[in-house]
Design a protein around this motif. Sequence first.
Motif, short mmCIF file in Angstrom:
data_model
loop_
_atom_site.label_atom_id
_atom_site.label_comp_id
_atom_site.label_asym_id
_atom_site.label_seq_id
_atom_site.Cartn_x
_atom_site.Cartn_y
_atom_site.Cartn_z
N ALA A 111 0.83 -1.21 0.00
CA ALA A 111 0.00 0.00 0.00
C ALA A 111 0.86 1.26 0.00
N GLU A 112 0.29 2.33 -0.52
CA GLU A 112 0.87 3.65 -0.32
C GLU A 112 0.48 4.10 1.08
N ILE A 113 1.47 4.39 1.91
CA ILE A 113 1.21 4.74 3.31
C ILE A 113 1.82 6.10 3.61
N ILE A 114 1.02 6.97 4.18
CA ILE A 114 1.45 8.32 4.53
C ILE A 114 1.24 8.52 6.03
N GLY A 115 2.19 9.19 6.66
CA GLY A 115 2.02 9.59 8.05
C GLY A 115 1.87 11.10 8.13
N LEU A 116 0.92 11.55 8.94
CA LEU A 116 0.67 12.98 9.08
C LEU A 116 0.73 13.36 10.55
N ASP A 117 1.46 14.43 10.86
CA ASP A 117 1.55 14.91 12.24
C ASP A 117 1.86 16.40 12.22
N SER A 118 1.49 17.08 13.30
CA SER A 118 1.74 18.53 13.39
C SER A 118 3.06 18.85 14.07
N SER A 119 3.76 17.84 14.59
CA SER A 119 4.98 18.05 15.36
C SER A 119 6.22 17.78 14.53
N PRO A 164 12.44 5.57 6.67
CA PRO A 164 12.86 6.50 5.61
C PRO A 164 12.24 6.23 4.25
N HIS A 165 11.66 5.06 4.09
CA HIS A 165 11.05 4.71 2.79
C HIS A 165 9.60 5.17 2.68
N LEU A 166 9.03 5.70 3.75
CA LEU A 166 7.65 6.15 3.72
C LEU A 166 7.57 7.67 3.65
N ALA A 167 6.39 8.15 3.29
CA ALA A 167 6.17 9.60 3.17
C ALA A 167 5.52 10.11 4.45
N PHE A 168 6.07 11.19 4.98
CA PHE A 168 5.52 11.84 6.17
C PHE A 168 5.29 13.31 5.87
N GLU A 169 4.14 13.80 6.29
CA GLU A 169 3.75 15.18 6.00
C GLU A 169 3.39 15.90 7.29
N LYS A 170 3.68 17.19 7.33
CA LYS A 170 3.27 18.01 8.46
C LYS A 170 1.88 18.56 8.19
N GLY A 171 1.00 18.42 9.17
CA GLY A 171 -0.35 18.93 8.97
C GLY A 171 -1.17 18.82 10.24
N ASP A 172 -2.22 19.59 10.28
CA ASP A 172 -3.15 19.64 11.41
C ASP A 172 -4.38 18.81 11.04
N ILE A 173 -4.72 17.82 11.86
CA ILE A 173 -5.85 16.96 11.55
C ILE A 173 -7.14 17.77 11.42
N SER A 174 -7.28 18.79 12.24
CA SER A 174 -8.53 19.57 12.21
C SER A 174 -8.71 20.31 10.90
N ALA A 175 -7.62 20.53 10.15
CA ALA A 175 -7.71 21.23 8.87
C ALA A 175 -7.38 20.32 7.69
N TRP A 176 -7.21 19.04 7.95
CA TRP A 176 -6.78 18.11 6.91
C TRP A 176 -7.86 17.95 5.84
N ALA A 177 -7.46 18.14 4.59
CA ALA A 177 -8.38 18.03 3.46
C ALA A 177 -7.64 17.34 2.32
N PRO A 178 -7.69 16.02 2.25
CA PRO A 178 -6.92 15.30 1.23
C PRO A 178 -7.42 15.55 -0.18
N SER A 179 -6.50 15.50 -1.12
CA SER A 179 -6.86 15.72 -2.52
C SER A 179 -7.46 14.47 -3.16
N ALA A 180 -7.24 13.32 -2.55
CA ALA A 180 -7.78 12.06 -3.06
C ALA A 180 -8.18 11.19 -1.87
N PRO A 181 -9.19 10.33 -2.03
CA PRO A 181 -9.66 9.53 -0.90
C PRO A 181 -8.70 8.40 -0.53
N PHE A 182 -8.92 7.85 0.66
CA PHE A 182 -8.10 6.77 1.19
C PHE A 182 -8.95 5.52 1.41
N ASP A 183 -8.29 4.38 1.47
CA ASP A 183 -8.95 3.13 1.81
C ASP A 183 -8.93 2.89 3.32
#
Length: 257
Positions: A56-64, A76-95
């Motif tokens: 699967a494509e797996i992303i981690g999101l955290d504000s810290s 190191p092989h996965l994608a991690f993004e900085k973001g606030d869950i309360s404002a999270w608005a993905p561009s594509a849906p998830f499974d």
Amino acid sequence: MRDWNAGQYLKFEDERTRPAIDLLARVPLTDPKRCIDLGCGPGNSTELLARRYPNAEIIGLDSSDAMLEKARQRLPHLAFEKGDISAWAPSAPFDLIFANAALQWVPEHAALLPRLVAALNPGGCLAVQVPDNFNEPSHVLMRDVAARGPWAQRLGGAVTAREKIGSFGDYYARLKGAGCSVGLWRTTYVHCLDDADAIVEWVKGTGLRPFLDPLDEAEQATFLALYRSEIAHAYPTQFDGKVLLPFPRLFLVARRS
């Protein structure tokens, strides 16, 4: 609040990861294509997703920033993004949207949960675990010490830093209304810790943060000494010198129709 202390959080990594293991075990998906770990922290829960769903494509999101740095070092092989869950608005849906011990810091669950469900593909799952320990001595005593010290006015907001966890009926209604089948359960973990100081160290990494962050170094030391004294009375020493920390947590797995 100040940024998280990833090292403090990871002092009890095994104990903090157990609920994530139990949550993931109840996710019925066999081959999701896109997964996200909301509030991924230092990546301990994200690692579980990667092991179960290696394709699967797996992303981690955290504000810290501190947590994301640890997560990137760990995976190191996965994608991690900085973001606030309360404002999270993905561009594509998830499974799979996975949120282990994160949504208690996000307000307005009545609006949040339907919004998260809307970010799922049909047949996708929202899997959530939140601490349900607001009325446990560990957290009642935080509020008691805050209310009776010289810092009382400054710490008034600490009591509301976490979202109030609702009832099973609350979450059932919100998720059924969003078009999901719903599984709900509550587990009380009983952690065997070395002593009262270990309980203090545990909550310093999470629940105590809103109470300690507004205080200077000397005030923090005084607050912790008072709190530690109360904790020692609330959690008696066992015959072998250990203390037992009961820790209730609420779980939900919702699958979108």
